[in-house]
Enzyme design. Structure first.
Site, short mmCIF file in Angstrom:
data_model
loop_
_atom_site.label_atom_id
_atom_site.label_comp_id
_atom_site.label_asym_id
_atom_site.label_seq_id
_atom_site.Cartn_x
_atom_site.Cartn_y
_atom_site.Cartn_z
N HIS A 111 0.93 -1.19 0.01
CA HIS A 111 0.07 -0.28 -0.35
C HIS A 111 1.37 1.30 0.54
O HIS A 111 1.72 1.42 0.88
CB HIS A 111 -1.38 0.25 0.47
CG HIS A 111 -1.15 1.27 1.17
ND1 HIS A 111 -3.11 1.27 0.69
CD2 HIS A 111 -1.47 2.76 2.19
CE1 HIS A 111 -3.96 2.11 1.21
NE2 HIS A 111 -2.77 3.30 1.79
N ASP B 214 -15.36 2.55 7.12
CA ASP B 214 -14.40 3.04 6.19
C ASP B 214 -14.72 3.57 5.33
O ASP B 214 -14.53 5.47 5.09
CB ASP B 214 -13.15 2.01 6.37
CG ASP B 214 -11.74 3.71 6.05
OD1 ASP B 214 -11.45 4.48 6.09
OD2 ASP B 214 -11.57 3.88 4.32
N ARG C 152 -14.77 12.55 6.60
CA ARG C 152 -13.74 13.26 6.98
C ARG C 152 -13.14 14.06 5.49
O ARG C 152 -12.77 15.32 6.17
CB ARG C 152 -12.21 12.24 6.70
CG ARG C 152 -12.57 11.77 8.58
CD ARG C 152 -12.41 10.12 8.67
NE ARG C 152 -10.63 10.53 8.40
CZ ARG C 152 -9.85 9.50 8.09
NH1 ARG C 152 -10.23 8.98 7.12
NH2 ARG C 152 -8.01 10.25 7.40
N SER D 138 -7.86 3.80 8.80
CA SER D 138 -8.39 3.59 7.29
C SER D 138 -7.74 2.83 6.64
O SER D 138 -8.56 1.57 6.12
CB SER D 138 -8.57 5.62 7.64
OG SER D 138 -8.90 4.96 5.94
N LYS E 238 -9.09 -1.21 5.96
CA LYS E 238 -8.78 -1.57 4.31
C LYS E 238 -8.03 -3.09 4.44
O LYS E 238 -8.39 -3.95 3.75
CB LYS E 238 -8.86 -0.71 3.15
CG LYS E 238 -10.18 0.00 3.67
CD LYS E 238 -9.71 1.19 2.16
CE LYS E 238 -8.91 2.35 3.04
NZ LYS E 238 -9.48 3.44 2.96
N1 URA Z 1 -6.07 7.02 2.25
C1 URA Z 1 -7.33 6.71 3.39
O1 URA Z 1 -6.99 5.35 3.04
N2 URA Z 1 -7.17 6.53 4.41
C2 URA Z 1 -6.41 8.03 4.95
O2 URA Z 1 -7.23 8.06 5.93
C3 URA Z 1 -5.94 8.38 4.19
C4 URA Z 1 -5.29 7.53 2.96
#
Ligand code: URA
Length: 422
Positions: free
Chosen positions: A81, A160, A167, A182, A186
Site C-alpha cells: 500500500h 471506512d 472526513r 483507515s 482495509k
Molecule cells: N488513505 C486512506 O485510505 N485513508 C486515509 O485516511 C488517508 C489515506
C-alpha cells in the site's frame, strides 16, 4: 450498557479514553446508519483534536474491519500500500513482478482524489480493461495469473468507506490515528498474508516531513503487529515526482517500459526494493531484479491485463492538445516540485476534484528533465497533455514556482529514507 452518540462524542471532546464497547458500538451504529453523519463528523473532529491512544486506535481499526467481510485466499499472498504520491505508478510493475517471483498479489486499489493519482484511473486508460471484479473472479485470477489489481469489493470495511468520505468534507483527514485505522482496516480485511507499506514523504505526499511520515509509518506497523499481520514500512521520498510520467496513460506507458527492461532508474529501483521487502516478508527467496530482467514480469503483466478484458498491445489514448514548457535558461535543473507537478497534472484533467468526476485518460505531464540533469536554454522541460486546452493556463500557474535551474547540481536525496519493520 446502552450507548448514545452524544455520550461518545462528549467523552472524546472532554479528552477521555473511549472504552472498547463505546468504539464497537459507535462504528457499528454508524455503519447501520443509526449514528448520523453530523454526529460522526463531530466525533471525527474530537478525535482529530484529542487523538486516540494506541489501544483505542487498534480497537477502532478492528471495529472497522468487523463492519464488513474479511477476505481469505487459497494461496500465499502479499500486498503493498502506498500513502500516495505524484507519478507513483509502482503498483503497476510491482504486482506482476512479485507474482512472477512466486507470491500472489491481491491488490485492491483506489481511485485518485486531489493531486495524487489513483491506480484504477491509470489502468482504465488501457482499452477494455475492467476494474470491478466479483470475489470469484478475483480468486480465479489470483490462482491462474498470480496478480490482480482491481476495485475493492463492496463489503470491504464499509465503515471506512463512509467515514473517509465524511472526513474528506469535514477537514478531518490529516490525523494519524484516523489515517492509520483507515488504511489498515482495509488492508487487514483484504486478508493478504503480508503487507509492505510505502509511506511517502515530501511536498507531493500527505506527510510533508520525515518526523510526520515516521509517526504515521510507526502507527501503521504497530497496528499491523497488533492484528497479527506481517508488516514493514518503507519511508520514501516524494519531494520530486517519481519517474518522468505523471498522469494516466503516460504512467501506464512508463510502467510497461520498466517491465520491458527500461524505464527511469528511480521507478526501477523502488519497484525492486519493494518487491524484495514483500518477498522477504512472505518468506520467499527470489531475485526480483533478475526476474524483471528476464521478461517474466512483463509476461505476467500481459496475462493480468488480458484477464480483466484489457488489450496489453493496444495503443494508449493520446492527448488532443500538447503544450511544451521550455527551459528559460541553461544550467542544472536543481528542483522539480512534486506538489506543483501533481496539481498541474490534476488541472490538465488527470485527476478529479470530487469523487464522482471523470478523469481524462490521456491527460498528464512528461518531465523531460529531472533534478540533477543538465538543460540547455529552450529545450523542452515539461510536456503538458490534455484534451481540454483551456486547462493549460491553470496548469502553468501551478508550475510557476515548481522548478529551478541553477549553475550547480543539487545534493542528491536518497529515494528510500528509512525502513520500519514489525
Ligand atoms: N488513505 C486512506 O485510505 N485513508 C486515509 O485516511 C488517508 C489515506
Amino acid at each position: 450498557m446502552k450507548h448514545t452518540a452524544v455520550d461518545v462524542i462528549r467523552a472524546k471532546r472532554d479528552g477521555e479514553i473511549l472504552s472498547d464497547e463505546q468504539i464497537d458500538w459507535v462504528i457499528a451504529a454508524y455503519t447501520r446508519g443509526e449514528v448520523a453523519d453530523e454526529q460522526m463528523s463531530a466525533l471525527a473532529m474530537a478525535v482529530f483534536l484529542n487523538g486516540l491512544t494506541s489501544a483505542e486506535t487498534a480497537r477502532w481499526t478492528q471495529a472497522m474491519i468487523d463492519s464488513g467481510e474479511r477476505l481469505s485466499w487459497p494461496v500465499s499472498t502479499v500486498d503493498k500500500h502506498s500513502t500516495g504520491g505524484v507519478g507513483d505508478k509502482i503498483t503497476l510493475p510491482l504486482a506482476p513482478l512479485v507474482a512472477a517471483c512466486g507470491v500472489a498479489v491481491p491488490q485492491l486499489s483506489g481511485r485518485g482524489l486531489g493531486h495524487t493519482g489513483g491506480t484504477l484511473d491509470k489502468l482504465e486508460s488501457i482499452p477494455g480493461w475492467r476494474a470491478s471484479l466479483s470475489s470469484a473472479e478475483i480468486r480465479d485470477q489470483l490462482l491462474s495469473v498470480g496478480a490482480v489489481i482491481c476495485a475493492p469489493t463492496e463489503g470491504l470495511a464499509p465503515a471506512d468507506r463512509k467515514l473517509y468520505a465524511l472526513r474528506d468534507v469535514t477537514a478531518t483527514v490529516e490525523c494519524v490515528p484516523l489515517i492509520a485505522s483507515s488504511i489498515m482496516s482495509k488492508k487487514i480485511a483484504e486478508g493478504a498474508g503480508a503487507l509492505v507499506l510505502d509511506v511517502k514523504v515530501g511536498s507531493g505526499a500527505f506527510m510533508k516531513s520525515l518526523p510526520a511520515a515516521r509517526e504515521l509509518a510507526s502507527a501503521l506497523v504497530e497496528l499491523g503487529v497488533a492484528h497479527g499481520q506481517k508488516v514493514a514500512a518503507l519511508l520514501t521520498d516524494m519531494s520530486v515526482p517519481l519517474g518522468r510520467a505523471v498522469g494516466n496513460a503516460v504512467e501506464v506507458a512508463e510502467a510497461v517500459d520498466v517491465l520491458q527492461g527500461g524505464g527511469p532508474a528511480d521507478v526501477v529501483s523502488l519497484t525492486v526494493a519493494l518487491a524484495a521487502e514483500m518477498l522477504s516478508l512472505a518468506g520467499v527467496s527470489a531475485d526480483p531484479a533478475a526476474v524483471l530482467a528476464s521478461g517474466e514480469a512483463f509476461e505476467t503483466w500481459c496475462r493480468m491485463i488480458t484477464a480483466q478484458d484489457g488489450d496489453p498491445s493496444a495503443a494508449l489514448p493520446s492527448p488532443k492538445h500538447v503544450h511544451v514548457v521550455e527551459a528559460p535558461r541553461g544550467g542544472v535543473l536543481s528542483r522539480l516540485d512534486a506538489l506543483g507537478v501533481g496539481v498541474a497534472a490534476w488541472r490538465l484533467g488527470a485527476g478529479r476534484a470530487r469523487k464522482e468526476d471523470p478523469v481524462q485518460a490521456a491527460a498528464g505531464i512528461l518531465c523531460h528533465a529531472k533534478p540533477g540533469e543538465r538543460v540547455t536554454a529552450g529545450q523542452p522541460l515539461l510536456e503538458l497533455h490534455t484534451d481540454t486546452p483551456d486547462a493549460v493556463e491553470g496548469a502553468l500557474a501551478a508550475l510557476t514556482d515548481a522548478y529551478e535551474i541553477t549553475e550547480e547540481a543539487p545534493a542528491k536525496t536518497p529515494l528510500i529514507l528509512d525502513t520500519i519493520r514489525g
